[in-house]
Write an enzyme that holds these catalytic residues in place. Structure first.
Site, PDB file in Angstrom:
ATOM      1  N   SER A 118      35.916  43.775  35.874  1.00 43.18           N
ATOM      2  CA  SER A 118      36.349  44.671  36.922  1.00 43.18           C
ATOM      3  C   SER A 118      37.855  44.929  36.942  1.00 43.18           C
ATOM      4  O   SER A 118      38.340  45.747  37.717  1.00 43.18           O
ATOM      5  CB  SER A 118      35.912  44.108  38.285  1.00 43.18           C
ATOM      6  OG  SER A 118      36.514  42.852  38.547  1.00 43.18           O
ATOM      7  N   SER A 171      35.567  39.170  34.422  1.00 43.40           N
ATOM      8  CA  SER A 171      36.310  40.373  34.788  1.00 43.40           C
ATOM      9  C   SER A 171      37.794  40.384  34.429  1.00 43.40           C
ATOM     10  O   SER A 171      38.446  41.408  34.590  1.00 43.40           O
ATOM     11  CB  SER A 171      36.163  40.638  36.286  1.00 43.40           C
ATOM     12  OG  SER A 171      34.864  41.073  36.575  1.00 43.40           O
ATOM     13  N   LYS A 216      45.725  44.299  41.521  1.00 40.93           N
ATOM     14  CA  LYS A 216      44.373  44.839  41.419  1.00 40.93           C
ATOM     15  C   LYS A 216      43.846  45.232  42.799  1.00 40.93           C
ATOM     16  O   LYS A 216      44.052  44.503  43.775  1.00 40.93           O
ATOM     17  CB  LYS A 216      43.465  43.780  40.781  1.00 40.93           C
ATOM     18  CG  LYS A 216      42.019  44.194  40.571  1.00 40.93           C
ATOM     19  CD  LYS A 216      41.241  43.056  39.912  1.00 40.93           C
ATOM     20  CE  LYS A 216      39.769  43.367  39.764  1.00 40.93           C
ATOM     21  NZ  LYS A 216      39.024  42.259  39.127  1.00 40.93           N
TER      22      LYS A 216
END
Length: 487
Positions: free
Chosen positions: A156, A180, A80
């Site tokens: 996210s 997230s 990520k």
């Protein structure tokens, strides 16, 4: 290297452990898997925008030296684009302010990821600094949900979730400070576990959001998540939080049937926010399934002041955000300015700078007390079940980081009213794709365990995976793009 249609089919239909088994048996090579991942990225990413940095050279180089006996030997992987350090890879946090940053070293978790045999092929999209539950950064653009045009992939960790759902990779890194991991897992129809506070070290960082933020993965199967937890879990000496560790691995424990459990559930948000009827239906179907498996089930509405908790939690985070960006100025070479970040990020920085030390201390204490209250409220239950989100995935643009009013922006996070409380308590919580809307959009159901008891969460998840199977569902975009035009 030519990639055959047969290899692409095998790649997209296998989970991470399934691919690693093929490497263990000598049926495929790590390089072949890397090339299959690259093929899927090239086919699918123009439509999805899930991968923002293509790191093919890093992947091909690693494929030549990976340990063929490692648990995830040769399995392609996405990191990520937020905080995690992979030496030589970009580290922008999806922010213009950090657009030229390159990670100088590996974080401790990255070292463990490499030892597990996972091979980096790219970095996945994330909102700026992770500050949204949709993935739409101005720097990289919107990540699209592979199930339906025009709806959020969540955030996210939306880039990872979309890529895993679309079968670009079978597993990828995700992180969770207020939902997230679980929110994009819900939006994209995959598995997302937030582990217990302190389960995975944050080194070289000492702490993050006072234990509220955790790092793990998104995957398509419960067993992949359990094996990944085995690969990366563990505190370092001196870490501030050290949850208990079972004698067996989580993958081994997954093979054991859970005992008869006491299961609580709610479909009533504690702040009175409305809940979509289809979301409620998915939770109730899950509860009936567990009751049919012999577990004791009862409805129980959470005792938790969501409004007070969200205000204290976010104000606490704003202070840390402002402090972090102040620290980064020495690396970037100049202070951050409003032109460097999205409007809501600048509003967060300014709010963080305005909060006094004494107020910050009071916020931390209030969060601790509220976390203790909720933990004790749910203590009678081995597993507690809630919706992951109160609503179906919102339209793209609904969570708008060009907003300048923090209160108005924060109000839209009420969709995740069941997610962030467990960042405060530190309990493990997983989102599973156990429901589907009338038009085929995934609906996540959240299972929460006692602190340190990922084992029971994973065992019950495996039962539900068997009884309410989701493995054969796949987005149309994947079916079309990964089975055509193979070179």
């Amino acid at each position: 290297m030519a990639v055959t249609e047969s290899l692409i089919t095998t790649y997209t239909e296998s989970d991470a452990l399934g691919l690693a088994k093929l490497v263990h048996q000598g049926e495929v090579t790590p390089l072949e898997l890397v090339e299959a991942a690259i093929t899927c990225i090239e086919r699918l990413n123009p439509e999805l925008n899930a991968v923002v940095h293509k790191l093919y050279d890093i992947g091909r180089e690693a494929a030549a030296s990976v340990d063929h006996n490692a648990p995830f030997a040769g399995v392609p992987f996405l990191l990520k684009e937020l905080i995690s350090l992979w030496k030589g890879a970009p580290l922008t946090n999806s922010s213009r302010y950090l657009k030229d940053m390159i990670a100088p070293v590996d974080s401790e978790t990255t070292k463990r990821i490499k030892r597990a045999g996972l091979i980096l092929v790219g970095k996945s999209n994330s909102p700026e600094n992770g500050w949204s539950i949709s993935t739409e950064p101005k720097l990289y653009g919107i990540t699209k949900n592979p199930w339906k045009e025009g709806i959020s992939a969540g955030g996210s960790s939306g880039g990872t979730a979309a890529a895993v759902a679309a079968r670009i990779v079978p597993i990828g890194e995700a992180s969770d400070g207020a939902g997230s991991i679980r929110i994009p897992a819900s939006c994209c129809g995959i598995v997302g576990l937030k582990p217990s506070r302190g389960r995975v070290t944050l080194a070289p960082v000492g702490d993050y959001w006072y234990g509220g933020a955790c790092f793990l993965c998104c995957s398509r199967t419960v067993r992949d998540t359990a094996a990944y937890l085995d690969a990366v879990a563990g505190a370092l000496p001196g870490d501030p939080y050290t949850p208990p560790t079972p004698d067996l691995s989580w993958l081994e424990l997954l093979a054991q049937e859970p005992r008869k459990l006491r299961v609580g559930f709610t479909v009533t948000p504690s702040n009175g926010t409305p809940i979509d009827a289809q979301v409620k239906k998915a939770v109730l179907a899950t509860v009936r399934t567990l009751e049919g498996l012999g577990h004791i089930v009862e409805e129980h509405d959470m005792v938790f002041d969501t409004t007070v908790a969200w205000k204290a939690y976010t104000d606490m985070i704003f202070v840390q955000a402002a402090s972090s960006l102040n620290d980064l100025s020495s690396i970037v070479g100049r202070p951050v300015t409003p032109d460097d970040v999205e409007p809501i990020t600048w509003a967060i920085i300014e709010r963080g700078r305005s909060i006094s030390g004494t107020t910050h201390s009071k916020d931390i204490e209030q969060i601790r007390l509220l976390g203790r209250e909720l933990t004790n409220d749910l203590l009678p239950y081995d597993i507690f079940i809630t919706p992951t989100l109160t609503q179906l995935p919102r339209p793209s643009g609904y969570y708008d980081m060009s907003e300048t009013d923090i209160e108005r922006y924060n109000d839209k996070w009420t969709d995740s009213v069941f997610a962030f409380p467990f960042n405060i308590t530190g309990q493990p919580a997983i989102s599973l794709p156990l429901g589907w809307s009338d038009d085929g959009i995934p609906i996540g159901v959240q299972l929460v365990g006692r602190y340190g008891d990922e084992a029971t969460v994973l065992q019950v998840s495996a039962q539900l995976e068997q009884e309410m199977a989701w493995k054969d569902r796949r987005p149309l975009v994947t079916s079309i793009a990964c089975t055509s035009q193979v070179g």
